[in-house]
Design an enzyme around this catalytic site. Sequence first.
Site, PDB file in Angstrom:
ATOM      1  N   ASP A 542      -0.855   7.784  15.623  1.00 13.57           N
ATOM      2  CA  ASP A 542      -2.268   7.891  14.165  1.00 13.57           C
ATOM      3  C   ASP A 542      -2.228   7.816  12.831  1.00 13.57           C
ATOM      4  OD1 ASP A 542      -5.097   6.998  14.445  1.00 13.57           O
ATOM      5  OD2 ASP A 542      -5.276   8.728  13.192  1.00 13.57           O
ATOM      6  N   ALA A 543      -2.184   6.660  11.774  1.00 16.78           N
ATOM      7  CA  ALA A 543      -2.400   6.574  10.588  1.00 16.78           C
ATOM      8  C   ALA A 543      -1.132   7.757  10.154  1.00 16.78           C
ATOM      9  CB  ALA A 543      -3.877   7.341  10.043  1.00 16.78           C
ATOM     10  N   GLU A 579       1.385   4.487  13.591  1.00 20.75           N
ATOM     11  CA  GLU A 579       0.158   2.835  13.225  1.00 20.75           C
ATOM     12  C   GLU A 579       0.344   3.428  11.666  1.00 20.75           C
ATOM     13  OE1 GLU A 579      -4.571   2.884  12.383  1.00 20.75           O
ATOM     14  OE2 GLU A 579      -3.774   4.614  12.729  1.00 20.75           O
ATOM     15  N   ASP A 603      -2.031  -4.554  10.746  1.00 19.41           N
ATOM     16  CA  ASP A 603      -3.394  -5.579  11.009  1.00 19.41           C
ATOM     17  C   ASP A 603      -3.143  -6.094  10.598  1.00 19.41           C
ATOM     18  OD1 ASP A 603      -3.508  -3.071  12.865  1.00 19.41           O
ATOM     19  OD2 ASP A 603      -5.012  -2.330  11.278  1.00 19.41           O
ATOM     20  N   ASP A 669     -11.133   0.272  15.711  1.00 19.82           N
ATOM     21  CA  ASP A 669     -11.097  -0.174  14.667  1.00 19.82           C
ATOM     22  C   ASP A 669     -11.174  -1.087  13.686  1.00 19.82           C
ATOM     23  OD1 ASP A 669     -10.303   2.539  13.364  1.00 19.82           O
ATOM     24  OD2 ASP A 669      -8.462   2.161  13.263  1.00 19.82           O
TER      25      ASP A 669
END
Length: 875
Positions: A542-543, A579, A603, A669
């Site tokens: 994540d992130a 990500e 994204d 998200d």
Amino acid sequence: MSRADNPLTDPAAQILATDLDGTFIPLNQDPQNQSDLKTLTAEFQSRNVSVVFVTGRHFASVSQAIEEFQLPIPQWIICDVGTSIFKRQTSGEFEPVAAYQDYQDQIIASMPIEKLRELLQPISGLRLQEPEKQGRFKLSYYTDASLLEQEVDRIQQLLDKTDAPYSIIHSVDPFNGDGLIDLLPATVSKALALEWWHKENQLDPSSTVFSGDSGNDLAALTAGYRTILVGNADRSLAQRVYNLHRQSGWDDRLFLASATATSAVLEGCRWFGLAAPEQTEITHPGATPVTSRDTHFRVWAPHCKQVHVEINTDSGNISHELVRDHQGYHSGTIPQASTNACYQYRLDGETTRPDPASRYQPQGVHSVSQIIDPRDFPWADESWQGIEKQNLVIYELHVGTFTQAGTFRAAIERLPELIELGITAVEIMPVAQSPGRWNWGYDGVDLFAVRNTYGTPDDFRAFVDECHRSGLAVILDVVYNHLGPEGNYLSEFGPYFSDKHHTPWGDAFNYDGPESEHVRQFIVDNAVYWLEEFHLDGLRLDAVHCMYDDSRPDILDDIRQGVSRYAKTVRWPIHLFAETNAYNHELLTPDQDRPPYDGIWCDCLMYSIYSHVLPDLSLTHRQYQGTADLVESLAHGYVFAGKDSQRVTDRERDSRHFESLVIALQTHDSVGNHPHGKRIHHLTSKPFQKAAAGLVLLYPGIPLIFMGEEFATSAPFPFFVDFEDRHLRDAVDIGRRGDYPPHIWQDALLPSQAEAFFKAKWNEAPHRDPDMFHWYQSLLNLRKQGIDAGWLTADHLQTSVDRDHNIFTLQYLNPEQGSTITVHARLTPVADTDAEPVRIPLTGSLVLSSVSEPLIQDNEIQLAPDHLVILRDET
């Protein structure tokens, strides 16, 4: 048989009761089995362990095996499939136990074995086994393996008709394939003989360890003894034994060995204390069981001078001080710390805290940790080969809202539907223990512990095992940029967090400060832990842009290295995704020290679609520019790049890496960032979703579908949390409301409201649109055809746009096959309410249309607003 390796059975001694073939006897002269047999013999002598053989062999065959394989001399032999018991005398000779013969005589008094033989004589498919395999209480036949079930049915009908006091045991000989049928006195078996033996000798069954490998051992394996099931046992038997132990409430009586035959028996004897445990150094953090009663604890706590482990036992709490080394690790192997016992650490004699590497928090983030044995699960995925990256179709799900029950076990019931849809991998939102009754998962504080509301660690293993059986890979979302704000006790143990970096959600991990090497190792250990102990196929980090690290190599390199080393030990591909939200050329490019990441979450395509159709909608901090960005995303895969997500120019654009971009129409998200948790069809329409989905699912990246999207579910997916601290709940509610203007936030649920969680549970019939499901199914089927045929690749792709009518086109040229696949997606902005149908050339044949029965006339097809068609042109 003059060797007297052990004394006769002492009621106070430990007892190993073991099957022979496939269990105690070395398999195929395996050298490791033979070596471990010598070790077992020596251990039994030194520890006064009594040995009982429990076998289907006849007595002479047992005697032959003892000599041939140099087995230790047993004190007792239960043989002839449980119809004979022999006791070793002080002279070394064996004599049958008359009392057991009398017991069986009473059972068959109405029909002696000779009369039974006469009764079965008319059955032509039976062949008597050799005389030495017959017995006073055992009648044995051969039959063709293909006729085994049929012959057993015929025998059973005769037994029922004549009230014959016999039961049937049948199997197929694993060595020559013969069908084997044994008739025994009713209720008699190896398990019953062992039970009778215990009662006759007034022995406590808890002193006995039983080991076996086949279905003939099932009754004994599940009779309540401490049990060793060898690794070569059939996996369906392993699962059956495991389930029966669970149903009986026994959580400490089964050892599922990984080794085969003799070596597995040695593993189990070490586990149950019949042999000395192996002396191996344990360097990973947490509680590691080394025997059924002893556990090794290790925690990095340089801030503490003393760390005691306090263990909850039936007789109260016991406390042991761990030994501190010069690096601040506290460790030690502690007795009376059995599997499933609960424990906590006491820091410097004062505060008690959960283990930072706890494997399970049964009562939540503030309470005790639980000792978990990762070997205590009957994996059945030995034939699993995994899913190659080009074949991945990912389904993102949140365990708590995927089903009404919100558990791993309940999620298993929904897997057939995912297979039917065309999914090949599920990505689970984070399952690390977080506070409260529900959470998205990104507030995890116990990184090694499965969230207790979803089930136990074994429940998660069962989910993964069933996914693999069904042909699905499993990818887990993990969070290594921060910990949640409640139950986060790591700073009390050591410098786990950075003094110079900070994330939007809390303190950043200390990846580049003093003593950071231990924090980095903690995180790498965690990544490998999830893969290894849960048989996962990959991780999504994540992130990663918030995993701040100014050192080189950085933590992302370390994780890649650790995961790559692990990947070499398994037979299926391991996928590591980051990500990044935007394109990151560095992660997708190998260097001399590490391979690239397998993919990144990009994204740009998703948010460009949103920006095109809803220019005023903002679900991300990056500013997308509608149609122009959608054109760029389709042509190049992205419009933002780098760790800082900067808009790129053509001159700055790197290699495209289409095949490594995870793309989606919706994610947790994109839906959850909307104040009302609205999905794409809520914001636009179902026709728009259909058209946009075709553009995404037929793009040459790695497609991801967010749960419920395939049914256009009416259920929202708002952001929800349930902190136990009321002040934290209030702070999150206030902060969330402040993210949006009042007119947008109006009527939105607060994150702390229970309704926010329960409304997100989508998987009920009234919420489902079957037409959308079938559309997605058709698109994924076409995608699979394209992958298999080789035309759905970036090399074959050309993109174009008709800006006047908002028609976006993907065209796959396949010169090898002489065909062209063209995807025309008309994505009409919501504000364009006056849009009229347009006609486009019908080149070739119509493959799919998101509008049923589109108008086709004069070699043209009518394209309505929010309409997608797919054409095939054979040239």
